[in-house]
Design a protein around this motif. Structure first.
Motif, PDB file in Angstrom:
ATOM      1  N   ALA A   1       0.825  -1.206   0.000  1.00 45.14           N
ATOM      2  CA  ALA A   1       0.000   0.000   0.000  1.00 45.14           C
ATOM      3  C   ALA A   1       0.857   1.254   0.000  1.00 45.14           C
ATOM      4  N   SER A   2       0.360   2.271  -0.686  1.00 40.13           N
ATOM      5  CA  SER A   2       1.073   3.547  -0.729  1.00 40.13           C
ATOM      6  C   SER A   2       1.030   4.224   0.640  1.00 40.13           C
ATOM      7  N   ASP A   3       2.034   5.032   0.892  1.00 37.84           N
ATOM      8  CA  ASP A   3       2.034   5.836   2.121  1.00 37.84           C
ATOM      9  C   ASP A   3       0.910   6.857   2.056  1.00 37.84           C
ATOM     10  N   ASP A   4       0.224   7.068   3.183  1.00 35.49           N
ATOM     11  CA  ASP A   4      -0.909   7.991   3.215  1.00 35.49           C
ATOM     12  C   ASP A   4      -1.004   8.597   4.614  1.00 35.49           C
ATOM     13  N   PRO A   5      -0.066   9.478   4.951  1.00 34.10           N
ATOM     14  CA  PRO A   5       0.016   9.983   6.331  1.00 34.10           C
ATOM     15  C   PRO A   5      -1.198  10.781   6.777  1.00 34.10           C
ATOM     16  N   THR A   6      -1.988  11.315   5.841  1.00 37.36           N
ATOM     17  CA  THR A   6      -3.141  12.137   6.247  1.00 37.36           C
ATOM     18  C   THR A   6      -4.433  11.325   6.344  1.00 37.36           C
ATOM     19  N   TYR A   7      -4.356   9.998   6.096  1.00 40.73           N
ATOM     20  CA  TYR A   7      -5.570   9.180   6.104  1.00 40.73           C
ATOM     21  C   TYR A   7      -6.169   9.076   7.503  1.00 40.73           C
ATOM     22  N   LYS A   8      -7.472   9.249   7.593  1.00 39.76           N
ATOM     23  CA  LYS A   8      -8.231   9.025   8.818  1.00 39.76           C
ATOM     24  C   LYS A   8      -9.452   8.182   8.464  1.00 39.76           C
TER      25      LYS A   8
ATOM     26  N   SER B   1      -9.318   3.417   2.337  1.00 35.25           N
ATOM     27  CA  SER B   1      -9.587   2.472   3.430  1.00 35.25           C
ATOM     28  C   SER B   1      -9.088   1.076   3.079  1.00 35.25           C
ATOM     29  N   GLU B   2      -9.206   0.687   1.805  1.00 34.38           N
ATOM     30  CA  GLU B   2      -8.690  -0.620   1.397  1.00 34.38           C
ATOM     31  C   GLU B   2      -7.159  -0.633   1.447  1.00 34.38           C
ATOM     32  N   ALA B   3      -6.535   0.482   1.089  1.00 33.30           N
ATOM     33  CA  ALA B   3      -5.076   0.579   1.210  1.00 33.30           C
ATOM     34  C   ALA B   3      -4.648   0.489   2.671  1.00 33.30           C
ATOM     35  N   ALA B   4      -5.414   1.137   3.565  1.00 25.83           N
ATOM     36  CA  ALA B   4      -5.102   1.085   4.994  1.00 25.83           C
ATOM     37  C   ALA B   4      -5.219  -0.340   5.520  1.00 25.83           C
ATOM     38  N   ALA B   5      -6.239  -1.064   5.050  1.00 24.91           N
ATOM     39  CA  ALA B   5      -6.402  -2.455   5.465  1.00 24.91           C
ATOM     40  C   ALA B   5      -5.228  -3.307   4.992  1.00 24.91           C
ATOM     41  N   LEU B   6      -4.721  -3.031   3.800  1.00 20.98           N
ATOM     42  CA  LEU B   6      -3.566  -3.761   3.287  1.00 20.98           C
ATOM     43  C   LEU B   6      -2.334  -3.466   4.136  1.00 20.98           C
TER      44      LEU B   6
ATOM     45  N   GLN C   1      -1.988   0.618  -4.052  1.00 20.04           N
ATOM     46  CA  GLN C   1      -0.579   1.023  -4.051  1.00 20.04           C
ATOM     47  C   GLN C   1      -0.334   2.291  -4.871  1.00 20.04           C
ATOM     48  N   SER C   2      -1.409   2.856  -5.407  1.00 24.50           N
ATOM     49  CA  SER C   2      -1.269   4.072  -6.201  1.00 24.50           C
ATOM     50  C   SER C   2      -1.214   5.308  -5.296  1.00 24.50           C
ATOM     51  N   PRO C   3      -0.327   6.248  -5.578  1.00 24.41           N
ATOM     52  CA  PRO C   3      -0.305   7.493  -4.800  1.00 24.41           C
ATOM     53  C   PRO C   3      -1.425   8.449  -5.178  1.00 24.41           C
ATOM     54  N   VAL C   4      -2.103   8.214  -6.313  1.00 28.17           N
ATOM     55  CA  VAL C   4      -3.119   9.157  -6.797  1.00 28.17           C
ATOM     56  C   VAL C   4      -4.254   9.357  -5.793  1.00 28.17           C
ATOM     57  N   PRO C   5      -4.859   8.280  -5.207  1.00 22.80           N
ATOM     58  CA  PRO C   5      -5.963   8.508  -4.263  1.00 22.80           C
ATOM     59  C   PRO C   5      -5.547   9.219  -2.975  1.00 22.80           C
ATOM     60  N   THR C   6      -4.250   9.267  -2.694  1.00 20.88           N
ATOM     61  CA  THR C   6      -3.819   9.934  -1.462  1.00 20.88           C
ATOM     62  C   THR C   6      -3.829  11.448  -1.594  1.00 20.88           C
ATOM     63  N   ASP C   7      -3.968  11.959  -2.823  1.00 19.08           N
ATOM     64  CA  ASP C   7      -3.944  13.394  -3.073  1.00 19.08           C
ATOM     65  C   ASP C   7      -5.230  13.800  -3.786  1.00 19.08           C
ATOM     66  N   ALA C   8      -6.029  14.635  -3.151  1.00 16.72           N
ATOM     67  CA  ALA C   8      -7.351  15.000  -3.687  1.00 16.72           C
ATOM     68  C   ALA C   8      -7.244  15.666  -5.051  1.00 16.72           C
ATOM     69  N   GLU C   9      -6.260  16.522  -5.244  1.00 18.29           N
ATOM     70  CA  GLU C   9      -6.119  17.239  -6.510  1.00 18.29           C
ATOM     71  C   GLU C   9      -5.738  16.289  -7.648  1.00 18.29           C
ATOM     72  N   ALA C  10      -4.783  15.397  -7.361  1.00 18.36           N
ATOM     73  CA  ALA C  10      -4.377  14.431  -8.378  1.00 18.36           C
ATOM     74  C   ALA C  10      -5.522  13.478  -8.695  1.00 18.36           C
ATOM     75  N   PHE C  11      -6.262  13.065  -7.681  1.00 17.68           N
ATOM     76  CA  PHE C  11      -7.394  12.152  -7.871  1.00 17.68           C
ATOM     77  C   PHE C  11      -8.458  12.797  -8.759  1.00 17.68           C
ATOM     78  N   ASN C  12      -8.729  14.047  -8.533  1.00 17.48           N
ATOM     79  CA  ASN C  12      -9.702  14.778  -9.339  1.00 17.48           C
ATOM     80  C   ASN C  12      -9.227  14.911 -10.793  1.00 17.48           C
ATOM     81  N   ALA C  13      -7.937  15.181 -10.961  1.00 16.57           N
ATOM     82  CA  ALA C  13      -7.389  15.354 -12.308  1.00 16.57           C
ATOM     83  C   ALA C  13      -7.509  14.076 -13.130  1.00 16.57           C
ATOM     84  N   VAL C  14      -7.353  12.929 -12.466  1.00 16.03           N
ATOM     85  CA  VAL C  14      -7.431  11.652 -13.171  1.00 16.03           C
ATOM     86  C   VAL C  14      -8.875  11.221 -13.380  1.00 16.03           C
TER      87      VAL C  14
END
Length: 699
Positions: free
Chosen positions: A603-610, A690-695, A646-659
């Motif tokens: 899973a990708s790093d996601d320090p801001t995930y809650k 949440s699935e990345a966090a579970a992984l 494992q993608s970094p895209v969902p960890t960043d709202a702006e990048a996720f929106n762009a894709v």
């Protein structure tokens, strides 16, 4: 004088007309050569069509590579391919190998060395729009008279100069803004090229096939597979007949019946045989008031190859309601049955029965199950109809567990028939699915938005002791005369590779675990295996180049099974790192592949995930409708698209929106979902995270 001139002019016109008719009746030398190499009795130096010949047997008469020397088979050359689908069936013509990869990117290489000659990219993802939300690329191409034919995902049929890679002509075969798309291979015959389309799982569409002049791209004829609105009139008597087997206002639902894969040409009778798909939607209760056979769904339909006129049909599943279809490959053969020589068609569709049909008139000869079947007890030979289990139509809110499920006992990956061994080799799957339609009623049902798969039913693939994690697959050798299994070899996982048989007493098939195998045709004994270091599910081919016999296959995942990531997670197939290659083998080949490490999904790093369960739960439905078909159930990918955990895209709202909404990765095959609201984007992103966090927790 005037009368003489008029007579002379008339005579000249008559002479010109006669010459034109003579020209049409006498094939051009090149066309004759192409027809000869596509004949089932051709020599085998070339593999010039999806199934090698018109009869689609996926069989080669070559025997330089055989059961006595196959142990000496080695890698002659390999070619690395970029990201994208890589399960196309290649072609080999006059020493050149042709194949499609990704979204109908066609490539030509020297068949003996792998030296690249040209590449043609139709830029299909950029042109596809919402069509990009279904399908994953090309399954195959066609060759005729110095041209390669490919169907692009956006619906174009394109002719390419086989020497230069330059487009010769292009024509749009579907409406630009509907949900029809092309993934199957075109077929050629008698100077014509035919193509169908997909899309009935996600849209209210009416299926058809279209046939074009192979030289000019001019539309010659089109045959619809289901009737339209009677108020508009019927195109032909066949549609008028078919309409009597439908009820309600079926045309408002489209009806379905797409011809997305199987088409076979019978040169002896100048007949094109089409394999018709499932209904739109799947559930007949919604589509047709639970009434009627709904012709020509789930049918084999024979058409006059010159005009497209209806000849006959055979329906495998009258009133289809489970995503069963007759779209799997249809192979022609002449068999001795009951002491008489019969011209037959053989097919093993999704529903689990193996059918032998008289191809001159569509009459059923025999049908027996080749896997576990619970939806019917048998096929009645007197009527040709299945004897259904009444519970299989899940009446009055009941739930029924069906063997096989909608994945099918046999998918698009082709079987093969060896005239020498007298056996058919089927890549079989055994997996159940339960069905009900709780909460779904005909007057109120509406399609799920966003081009999601919606059959107006509730299929549950996770069936206790029978669902995906318990699914099995096998290579089955089947005797079409006795309708009995000759031998069976279990294969790993639930997904199964395409088949090729040869006169060398061999059967070739790849596996999802990376093994590419050769078996003795009569016994199923494995004689040779090569570690391809990547899934091998594409259909292999064999041919001669420079007087030497070669075997070629592509490696990598593509075009089907994307949602079932949990089933193959143990094989470590990663979209980013899997080896997509062209592998070519010959006796005495000494090539070696670079050592590959098994992929580990982290899973990708996601320090801001809650954690936010309510938001993630809301995101599950959005993900299931729009994302799971490519990125996998529970966000566990099957290697066809990236694993989003494992993608970094969902960890960043702006990048996720762009894709997701902006379409930044459309050229890579990632569709745009501009209709999603801010709240839906928030919930979707939360679910993936949440699935990345579970992984991360499991690791």
């Amino acid at each position: 004088m005037g009368r003489t001139l008029r007579f002379t002019a008339a005579a000249a016109i008559t002479a010109l007309a006669a010459a034109a008719l003579q020209s049409a009746a006498t094939p051009r030398p090149q066309a004759s050569k192409d027809a000869a190499r596509l004949a089932d009795a051709s020599g085998g130096d070339d593999w010039a069509a999806f199934g090698r010949t018109f009869g689609e047997q996926h069989y080669s008469p070559l025997a330089d590579i055989n059961d006595r020397n196959v142990s000496q088979l080695g890698l002659a050359w390999s070619l690395d391919l970029p990201f994208g689908n890589s399960v196309t069936a290649p072609l080999a013509v006059d020493g050149t190998l042709y194949f499609a990869r990704g979204y109908s990117v066609v490539q030509a290489v020297d068949a003996a060395t792998g030296r690249e000659l040209w590449t043609y990219d139709p830029k299909a993802p950029e042109a596809a729009g919402h069509k990009l939300r279904q399908g994953w690329g090309s399954r195959g191409i066609a060759y005729w008279n110095g041209k390669i034919y490919t169907g692009a995902h956006d619906g174009r049929l394109i002719a390419i100069d086989a020497k230069t890679g330059k487009p010769v002509w292009s024509t749009m075969t579907v409406d630009k803004d509907d949900v029809r798309f092309i993934s199957g291979p075109p077929r050629v015959f008698d100077g014509k090229v035919i193509i169908g389309h997909g899309g009935a799982d996600v849209g209210s569409i009416r299926g058809y096939v279209s046939t074009y002049d192979a030289e000019t791209g001019k539309l010659l004829w089109r045959f619809h597979t289901v009737p339209g609105n009677p108020a508009d009139g019927f195109e032909n008597k066949a549609m008028e007949m078919a309409a009597k087997t439908w009820a309600g206002e079926w045309w408002k639902y489209g009806g379905g019946g797409t011809v997305w894969n199987a088409m076979t040409y019978d040169a002896g009778t100048d007949t094109i045989l089409i394999g018709v798909g499932n209904g739109a939607p799947w559930n007949r209760k919604v589509r047709s008031l639970d009434q009627g056979d709904n012709l020509f769904l789930s049918s084999i339909v024979a058409l006059d190859a010159r005009t497209g006129a209806y000849k006959w049909h055979y329906q495998t599943n009258p009133g289809e309601t489970w995503d069963y279809n007759a779209a799997m490959d249809m192979e022609l053969a002449d068999l001795t049955i009951g002491g008489a020589r019969r011209q037959v068609l053989m097919t093993a569709p999704k529903n689990g029965f193996f059918y032998v049909i008289d191809r001159t008139n569509g009459k059923l000869i025999s049908a027996e199950p080749f896997v576990k079947v619970t939806w019917a007890s048998k096929i009645d030979l007197a009527t040709g109809r299945p004897v259904e289990n009444p519970a299989s139509r899940y009446p009055k809110g009941t739930t029924f567990t069906m063997w096989p499920g909608p994945v099918g006992a046999h998918t698009w990956l082709p079987m093969a028939f060896s005239p020498k061994a007298g056996l058919v080799y089927i890549p079989a799957i055994e997996m159940a699915t339960s069905y009900n339609d709780d909460g779904i009623t005909q007057p109120t049902w509406k399609r799920t938005p966003g081009s999601a798969v919606d059959g107006a039913a509730n299929p549950n693939f996770v069936v206790k002791d029978a669902g995906p994690l318990n699914a099995t697959s096998a290579l089955i050798a089947w005797n079409p005369v006795t309708q009995k299994q000759a031998w069976k070899v279990p294969t790993p996982g639930f997904w199964n590779g395409g088949i090729m048989a040869s006169a060398g007493n061999l059967v070739f098939q790849g596996q999802i675990d990376g093994a590419f195998n050769a078996y003795e045709a009569g016994s199923g004994k494995r004689l040779w295996s090569f570690a391809a270091q990547a899934p091998v599910t594409a259909p292999p081919i064999t041919y001669r180049a420079g007087g030497r016999q070669y075997v070629t296959v592509l490696t990598g995942m593509g075009t089907s099974g994307a949602a079932f990531g949990p089933l193959i997670e143990r094989y470590g197939i990663d979209y980013r790192t899997q080896a997509r290659r062209v592998l070519t083998f010959a006796i005495g080949g000494k090539g070696v592949l670079p050592k590959a490490e098994k992929a580990v999904i982290t899973a990708s790093d996601d320090p801001t995930y809650k954690a936010d369960k309510a938001s993630a739960d809301a995101g599950i439905e959005i993900y299931g409708r729009r994302c799971a078909v490519c990125h996998g159930v529970y966000a566990i990918a099957a290697g066809i698209a990236p694993d989003l955990r494992q993608s970094p895209v969902p960890t960043d709202a702006e990048a996720f929106n762009a894709v997701v909404r902006g379409g930044a990765l459309v050229p890579n095959g990632m569709p745009r979902f501009e209709e999603l609201t801010d709240a839906e984007m928030l919930h979707l992103r939360q679910y993936i995270r949440s699935e990345a966090a579970a992984l991360r927790t499991r690791k």
